[in-house]
Design a protein around this motif. Structure first.
Motif, PDB file in Angstrom:
ATOM      1  N   PHE A 134       0.817  -1.204   0.000  1.00 24.80           N
ATOM      2  CA  PHE A 134       0.000   0.000   0.000  1.00 24.80           C
ATOM      3  C   PHE A 134       0.854   1.260   0.000  1.00 24.80           C
ATOM      4  O   PHE A 134       0.433   2.297  -0.522  1.00 24.80           O
ATOM      5  CB  PHE A 134      -0.919  -0.018   1.220  1.00 24.80           C
ATOM      6  N   ASP A 135       2.032   1.165   0.545  1.00 23.06           N
ATOM      7  CA  ASP A 135       2.933   2.319   0.605  1.00 23.06           C
ATOM      8  C   ASP A 135       3.301   2.737  -0.816  1.00 23.06           C
ATOM      9  O   ASP A 135       3.904   1.962  -1.565  1.00 23.06           O
ATOM     10  CB  ASP A 135       4.176   1.965   1.394  1.00 23.06           C
ATOM     11  N   GLY A 136       2.923   3.926  -1.199  1.00 24.36           N
ATOM     12  CA  GLY A 136       3.231   4.412  -2.533  1.00 24.36           C
ATOM     13  C   GLY A 136       2.219   4.019  -3.588  1.00 24.36           C
ATOM     14  O   GLY A 136       2.349   4.413  -4.755  1.00 24.36           O
ATOM     15  N   ALA A 137       1.220   3.231  -3.229  1.00 18.78           N
ATOM     16  CA  ALA A 137       0.208   2.845  -4.209  1.00 18.78           C
ATOM     17  C   ALA A 137      -0.622   4.063  -4.623  1.00 18.78           C
ATOM     18  O   ALA A 137      -0.800   5.007  -3.857  1.00 18.78           O
ATOM     19  CB  ALA A 137      -0.695   1.762  -3.635  1.00 18.78           C
ATOM     20  N   GLU A 138      -1.114   4.008  -5.824  1.00 17.73           N
ATOM     21  CA  GLU A 138      -2.012   5.044  -6.333  1.00 17.73           C
ATOM     22  C   GLU A 138      -3.431   4.533  -6.144  1.00 17.73           C
ATOM     23  O   GLU A 138      -3.763   3.433  -6.605  1.00 17.73           O
ATOM     24  CB  GLU A 138      -1.710   5.273  -7.807  1.00 17.73           C
ATOM     25  N   VAL A 139      -4.245   5.319  -5.457  1.00 15.06           N
ATOM     26  CA  VAL A 139      -5.611   4.888  -5.164  1.00 15.06           C
ATOM     27  C   VAL A 139      -6.577   5.945  -5.668  1.00 15.06           C
ATOM     28  O   VAL A 139      -6.465   7.121  -5.309  1.00 15.06           O
ATOM     29  CB  VAL A 139      -5.816   4.651  -3.656  1.00 15.06           C
ATOM     30  N   ASP A 140      -7.499   5.516  -6.505  1.00 15.71           N
ATOM     31  CA  ASP A 140      -8.444   6.411  -7.161  1.00 15.71           C
ATOM     32  C   ASP A 140      -9.870   6.117  -6.703  1.00 15.71           C
ATOM     33  O   ASP A 140     -10.198   4.992  -6.341  1.00 15.71           O
ATOM     34  CB  ASP A 140      -8.414   6.202  -8.682  1.00 15.71           C
TER      35      ASP A 140
END
Length: 131
Positions: free
Chosen positions: A29-35
């Motif tokens: 999850f660290d650094g993931a792009e979440v839209d």
């Protein structure tokens, strides 16, 4: 397997508030792009918000000042707080995630989803705003 679980939708009157939550598991999850995307019946998908290490926070112009995005890395969660809701906000809302580093091949769950954008997608949560 990657799992994206979006929730929090409902029916409210104009001016009301809802808080959508997106929990992501199975990726870093660290650094993931979440839209957050939304699609109203008969309309194209719209990107409502994005959190990204590279791009920071994005909010669609029509929701700025009303919606706020927050991220809790400890809980692998991104929340979309929606205030002063309008009937035009009525739509199915989808959370979608992309890890900072993709595996090759992608893990199970990678798909174009409802908006024809390759991500790991949630099942969607309906938001209905009435006058």
């Amino acid at each position: 397997e990657v799992e994206v679980v979006d929730s929090g939708g409902g029916s409210v009157q104009a001016g009301g508030s809802l808080r959508l939550s997106c929990i992501v598991s199975g990726i870093n999850f660290d650094g993931a792009e979440v839209d957050w995307y939304r699609r109203a019946p008969g309309n194209a998908c719209e990107l409502v918000s994005r959190v990204s290490r590279e791009e920071g926070i994005f909010l669609k112009d029509s929701v700025k000042g009303r919606f706020a995005i927050s991220q809790d890395n400890a809980k692998n969660t991104v929340n979309l707080q929606m205030n002063s809701l309008k009937p035009d906000d009525t739509a199915m809302y989808y959370c979608a995630a992309r890890p900072r580093k993709m595996t090759a091949p992608p893990r199970r769950g990678w798909s174009p989803g409802p908006c024809d954008v390759h991500r790991y997608w949630g099942q969607g949560t309906q938001v209905t705003v009435s006058l």
